[in-house]
Design an enzyme around this catalytic site. Structure first.
Site, PDB file in Angstrom:
ATOM      1  N   LYS A   1     -12.276   4.020  27.457  1.00 30.09           N
ATOM      2  CA  LYS A   1     -12.872   4.935  28.431  1.00 30.09           C
ATOM      3  C   LYS A   1     -12.986   6.374  27.952  1.00 30.09           C
ATOM      4  O   LYS A   1     -12.063   6.893  27.341  1.00 30.09           O
ATOM      5  CB  LYS A   1     -12.000   4.961  29.693  1.00 30.09           C
ATOM      6  CG  LYS A   1     -11.866   3.642  30.379  1.00 30.09           C
ATOM      7  CD  LYS A   1     -11.226   3.888  31.715  1.00 30.09           C
ATOM      8  CE  LYS A   1     -10.360   2.740  32.137  1.00 30.09           C
ATOM      9  NZ  LYS A   1      -9.442   3.138  33.191  1.00 30.09           N
TER      10      LYS A   1
ATOM     11  N   GLY B   1       0.194   6.962  24.750  1.00 32.13           N
ATOM     12  CA  GLY B   1      -0.067   8.091  25.642  1.00 32.13           C
ATOM     13  C   GLY B   1       0.512   9.390  25.104  1.00 32.13           C
ATOM     14  O   GLY B   1      -0.095  10.454  25.240  1.00 32.13           O
TER      15      GLY B   1
ATOM     16  N   GLY C   1      -2.596   1.621  19.532  1.00 35.15           N
ATOM     17  CA  GLY C   1      -2.208   0.269  19.121  1.00 35.15           C
ATOM     18  C   GLY C   1      -3.209  -0.437  18.220  1.00 35.15           C
ATOM     19  O   GLY C   1      -2.857  -0.939  17.156  1.00 35.15           O
TER      20      GLY C   1
HETATM   21  P1  AMP Z   1      -7.818   2.415  24.386  1.00 33.44           P
HETATM   22  O1  AMP Z   1      -6.545   1.937  24.968  1.00 33.44           O
HETATM   23  O2  AMP Z   1      -8.510   3.449  25.189  1.00 33.44           O
HETATM   24  O3  AMP Z   1      -7.708   2.790  22.930  1.00 33.44           O
HETATM   25  O4  AMP Z   1      -8.820   1.179  24.462  1.00 33.44           O
HETATM   26  C1  AMP Z   1      -8.611   0.004  23.787  1.00 33.44           C
HETATM   27  C2  AMP Z   1      -9.418  -1.073  24.456  1.00 33.44           C
HETATM   28  O5  AMP Z   1     -10.795  -0.745  24.400  1.00 33.44           O
HETATM   29  C3  AMP Z   1      -9.257  -2.402  23.759  1.00 33.44           C
HETATM   30  O6  AMP Z   1      -8.618  -3.274  24.635  1.00 33.44           O
HETATM   31  C4  AMP Z   1     -10.682  -2.823  23.478  1.00 33.44           C
HETATM   32  O7  AMP Z   1     -10.915  -4.178  23.765  1.00 33.44           O
HETATM   33  C5  AMP Z   1     -11.504  -1.968  24.403  1.00 33.44           C
HETATM   34  N1  AMP Z   1     -12.862  -1.797  23.887  1.00 33.44           N
HETATM   35  C6  AMP Z   1     -13.239  -1.189  22.761  1.00 33.44           C
HETATM   36  N2  AMP Z   1     -14.567  -1.288  22.595  1.00 33.44           N
HETATM   37  C7  AMP Z   1     -15.055  -2.000  23.635  1.00 33.44           C
HETATM   38  C8  AMP Z   1     -16.346  -2.418  24.025  1.00 33.44           C
HETATM   39  N3  AMP Z   1     -17.411  -2.115  23.296  1.00 33.44           N
HETATM   40  N4  AMP Z   1     -16.469  -3.095  25.176  1.00 33.44           N
HETATM   41  C9  AMP Z   1     -15.379  -3.403  25.912  1.00 33.44           C
HETATM   42  N5  AMP Z   1     -14.127  -3.021  25.608  1.00 33.44           N
HETATM   43  C10 AMP Z   1     -13.958  -2.316  24.482  1.00 33.44           C
END
Ligand code: AMP
Length: 440
Positions: free
Chosen positions: A198, A374, A351
């Site tokens: 996000k 975080g 991660g």
């Molecule tokens: P974060 O914790 O913000 O680093 O987000 C990691 C998560 O983002 C992982 O679980 C990924 O599966 C998800 N993610 C990354 N790229 C995509 C994408 N194009 N569509 C859906 N989920 C995504």
């Protein structure tokens, strides 16, 4: 301000309360599936043992919600630590109860005692003053080595530091030094790579780092919101409707600051959000309406790798796609490879990004693999982390409170939770891969 570390004080013969992050993943039978976090604390523990300190370890594990639950006992961790240290590790049955008090008061120099899961007490997360004093009463000195929880003001990460001298452990110190250097003293060009779920999670990091970076590469589902902001049709890819305006503002700001903001030019689409989804490549101008972007495409991988190659400093947080699905991890692996081969000072956090580096066997080619999720993001955005702020400054000679006053402590109330078993306690919430992002 630099913080005092465990090497700045005399620990010989002292009872040293070390807050570590032993929140390790376990399978259903309780077997530890990844002991990286235990290994990460070894330099501090080893040093203290060698200095003849009495080492009292404290950690949380999972989310027992303030009640005793066998499932979240640190017993398997104690066992693993004992194997890694090749020495006995004694385990207290509670945190501040009779077992903890007796064991810590009878310790010999160079011994290790690990307390039970500190989150068996609700007072931990409440940063309860009385509970923090009780924790402090077990020791002479506090060493915080749990960088991963430093963004939380809990009793064992922050409250305790009001009552006994508090310094940083090796891991905490190396995180703070590496992350501050990467942001404040970065050799240019500084390339920042952000991915993951996000935009909303990372707005502050983007804004902070944009004022320092030369280039900003954006991938993952985050990039989708920017693509929508630019007017592209992104099929049914995940994006955040309510962050489109922010994405526009970020792009305008980048232009003002002369930061090169690079978005994907192509994506790997999936026919559904599944590891077995059909895969198809699309340029961002033509993403199929029955597909969703689940990874960056081949052209983008090359484009990002070229930018990373020119960097003198790289900061990377977040995967370029759905790293959990083998079919959609090429983008993240390509970035991991480019970062490791760049020769730049490199800081990798989060991660999935760390896992990608490790999977390729490039951990020793990266300057710093951050252990915080975080906490790393908060630090990068320039926020004050309570677990760091509470530690003594390097140039301060004054000690805070030397002798805690325990006369007012209501011990009975505090000893209850760890002694009681609560079968009703729920499973911990493991880091979810799901996002609450909107589907188009
Ligand atoms: P974060 O914790 O913000 O680093 O987000 C990691 C998560 O983002 C992982 O679980 C990924 O599966 C998800 N993610 C990354 N790229 C995509 C994408 N194009 N569509 C859906 N989920 C995504």
């Amino acid at each position: 301000m630099k913080k005092k570390t465990f090497k700045d004080i005399d620990v010989a013969g002292k009872r040293v309360f070390v807050r570590v992050d032993f929140n390790v993943p376990q399978d259903d039978s309780g077997k530890i599936t990844d002991d990286t976090r235990i290994r990460a604390a070894l330099p501090t523990i080893n040093y203290l043992v060698k200095q003849n300190a009495k080492v009292i370890l404290c950690s949380h594990l999972g989310r027992p919600k303030g009640v005793f639950n066998d499932k979240y006992s640190l017993a398997p961790v104690a066992e693993r630590l004992s194997e890694l240290m090749n020495m006995p590790v004694k385990m207290a049955k509670d945190v501040i109860g009779t077992s903890a008090k007796t064991m810590t008061s009878e310790m010999k120099e160079g011994e290790i005692v690990i307390l039970e899961n500190v989150r068996f007490h609700a007072e931990e997360e409440e940063n309860n003053e009385v509970f923090a004093k009780e924790l402090a009463s077990l020791a002479d000195v506090f060493v915080n080595d749990a960088f991963g929880t430093a963004h939380r003001a809990h009793a064992s990460t922050a409250g305790i530091a009001k009552h006994i001298p508090a310094v940083a452990g090796f891991l905490m110190d190396s995180e703070v030094v590496a992350l501050s250097n990467a942001v404040e003293n970065a050799e240019k060009p500084l390339v920042v790579i952000l991915g993951g779920a996000k935009v909303s999670d990372k707005i502050n990091v983007i804004l902070k780092l944009m004022s320092k970076a030369n280039t900003l590469l954006i991938g993952g589902a985050m990039a989708n919101t920017f693509l929508v902001a630019k007017g592209y049709n992104i099929g049914f890819s995940k994006y955040e409707e309510d962050r489109i305006e922010v994405a526009k503002e970020i792009m305008e700001e980048a232009e003002k600051l002369n930061v090169k903001l690079v978005l994907p030019v192509d994506v790997v689409g999936g026919s559904e959000f599944s590891p077995t989804a059909k895969r198809k490549n699309f340029d961002v101008e033509n993403i199929g309406s029955n597909y969703q972007a689940l990874d960056i495409g081949k052209k983008t991988r090359k484009l990002f790798a070229k930018e990373i190659k020119n960097a003198k400093t790289v900061i990377w947080n977040g995967p370029m796609g759905v790293f959990e699905f083998k079919k959609f991890r090429k983008g993240t692996l390509a970035v991991a490879k480019a970062v490791a081969k760049s020769g730049a000072v490199s800081i990798v956090g989060g991660g999935d990004s760390v896992a990608a580096i490790q999977e390729l066997g490039f951990a020793n080619k990266v300057t710093h693999l951050s252990t915080g999720g975080g906490a790393t993001l908060k630090f990068l955005e320039g926020a004050t982390l309570p677990g760091v702020a509470m530690l003594e400054d390097k140039d301060s000679e004054k000690k805070k409170v030397k002798t805690p006053d325990f006369a007012s402590v209501d011990k009975k109330t505090l000893e209850k939770p760890a002694a009681k078993k609560a079968a009703s306690a729920k499973k911990p919430t493991v880091k979810s891969s799901k996002t609450k992002t909107t589907k188009k």
